[in-house]
Design an enzyme around this catalytic site. Structure first.
Site, PDB file in Angstrom:
ATOM      1  N   THR A 187      -0.512  -2.263  -8.674  1.00 24.95           N
ATOM      2  CA  THR A 187       0.120  -3.221  -7.772  1.00 24.95           C
ATOM      3  C   THR A 187      -0.333  -4.669  -7.998  1.00 24.95           C
ATOM      4  OG1 THR A 187       0.159  -1.440  -6.167  1.00 24.95           O
ATOM      5  CG2 THR A 187       0.403  -3.649  -5.299  1.00 24.95           C
ATOM      6  N   VAL A 201       7.054   6.768  -2.022  1.00 23.34           N
ATOM      7  CA  VAL A 201       6.713   5.405  -1.626  1.00 23.34           C
ATOM      8  C   VAL A 201       5.253   5.393  -1.231  1.00 23.34           C
ATOM      9  CG1 VAL A 201       7.144   3.533   0.005  1.00 23.34           C
ATOM     10  CG2 VAL A 201       9.062   4.904  -0.852  1.00 23.34           C
ATOM     11  N   GLY A 202       4.489   4.489  -1.808  1.00 18.43           N
ATOM     12  CA  GLY A 202       3.077   4.378  -1.487  1.00 18.43           C
ATOM     13  C   GLY A 202       2.816   3.373  -0.390  1.00 18.43           C
ATOM     14  N   ASP A 203       1.691   2.698  -0.484  1.00 15.08           N
ATOM     15  CA  ASP A 203       1.293   1.783   0.581  1.00 15.08           C
ATOM     16  C   ASP A 203       1.950   0.420   0.503  1.00 15.08           C
ATOM     17  OD1 ASP A 203      -1.032  -0.384  -0.611  1.00 15.08           O
ATOM     18  OD2 ASP A 203      -0.524   1.348  -1.834  1.00 15.08           O
ATOM     19  N   HIS A 260      -4.899   3.486  -4.747  1.00 12.55           N
ATOM     20  CA  HIS A 260      -4.238   4.754  -4.480  1.00 12.55           C
ATOM     21  C   HIS A 260      -3.493   4.666  -3.158  1.00 12.55           C
ATOM     22  CE1 HIS A 260      -4.612   9.372  -3.709  1.00 12.55           C
ATOM     23  NE2 HIS A 260      -3.397   8.997  -4.030  1.00 12.55           N
ATOM     24  N   GLY A 261      -2.171   4.596  -3.232  1.00  8.15           N
ATOM     25  CA  GLY A 261      -1.349   4.314  -2.070  1.00  8.15           C
ATOM     26  C   GLY A 261      -1.513   5.275  -0.924  1.00  8.15           C
TER      27      GLY A 261
END
Length: 320
Positions: A178, A207-209, A231-232
């Site tokens: 990211t 979808v992660g964070d 790590h999301g």
């Protein structure tokens, strides 16, 4: 609103096991983004404009996993997520699982400013982009040879997500991560933005964070602004960005809050990652528990940047 402060911007290019082959490009990329964002602040622009401009630079840079250079999901497709937020009225906009937008952070800002929503995903996000006249590009134009090679590697060897975000001292990974930016302008307004292509070979629709308000980014003029990376799933579980501001509400400095929040995430969910933060006085913080995190900051005539744990290179900088 805070008293008049020195405009400040901080950017990151991801916290992960950045390989030596990408080290120089990562350092250069975050410096370029910080300079672009600071140029907006120096000319009287808002913190919101500054973080958008900085993240666009990172989205256009193939050294990072956002926009051009984004990694591929399990079907070999790009899915992009982004969020942007301002701290005066807590307005925010986010998009997720978009496949053909060059600069997702721009679309996220339009969600914030042109709709009553905070998050629009997939087909709906693309429909909204067309309404707003955002140019769509063929997804293949966002691909790089590196992203395709990583996808082939991970599909062949079935690497797990734990291989992507190793803690310090672990074996290196070839994944990207990211990007993000936080800023405070001369009026004491803060803003944040985060953008990502996710994790190589992720499940379609994952979808992660990054686009989740309070996890991938959060800001409030009363305290400051945060952008996270790593790590999301772990970041979402502890609402990492909002947790940093909570710690600052308790009286911790930006740097102390950054470190304590990352340590809390590791203790509670064994999570790895990093973050950047600026408070409403222009004081900054940054911390990660991964092997490396590319970051840079600009305030007045001072440019700072680093990659290794504890590294802080300080240079004089004269805005153009």
């Amino acid at each position: 609103m805070a008293d008049k402060v020195e405009p400040t911007i901080v950017v990151h290019g991801g916290a992960w096991a950045i390989p030596d082959a990408l080290a120089a490009a990562s350092k250069e990329g975050v410096q370029n983004a910080a300079k672009r964002g600071y140029g907006v602040l120096h000319s009287g622009g808002s913190a919101l404009d500054a973080v958008e401009a900085a993240v666009c630079v990172l989205e256009d840079d193939p050294a990072f996993d956002a926009g051009y250079g984004a990694v591929l999901n399990s079907l070999g497709e790009i899915e992009l997520d982004a969020v942007i937020m301002e701290g005066s009225e807590l307005k925010a906009g986010a998009i997720a699982a978009v496949q053909n937008i060059k600069n997702p952070v721009k679309l996220a800002r339009l969600v914030m400013e042109k709709t009553h929503h905070c998050l629009i995903v997939g087909k709906g996000a693309n429909m909204f982009a067309k309404e707003m006249g955002i140019e769509e590009v063929p997804p293949e134009t966002l691909l790089t040879d590196s992203s395709k090679a990583e996808w082939e590697h991970y599909k062949k060897y079935q690497k797990t997500v734990s291989d992507l975000f190793r803690t310090r001292g672990s074996e290196s990974s070839n994944s990207h991560d990211t990007v993000g930016a936080v800023a405070v302008d001369a009026q004491g307004n803060v803003a944040c933005a985060t953008s990502t292509g996710g994790i190589t070979a992720k499940r379609v629709g994952r979808v992660g964070d990054s686009p989740i308000i309070g996890s991938g980014a959060y800001c409030d003029n009363a305290y400051g602004a945060v952008s996270t990376t790593g790590h999301g799933e772990a970041i979402v579980k502890v609402t990492l960005a909002r947790h940093v501001l909570f710690l600052m509400e308790q009286g911790l400095s930006p740097q102390a809050a950054a470190q304590k929040a990352i340590e809390h995430m590791f203790q509670r969910v064994n999570g790895t990652g990093g973050l950047i933060v600026v408070n409403n006085k222009g004081e900054i913080g940054f911390y990660s528990n991964t092997e490396r995190m590319a970051w840079a900051s600009l305030q007045s005539s001072t440019l700072q940047f680093g990659l290794e744990p504890g590294e802080k290179i300080v240079q004089e900088y004269t805005p153009e």
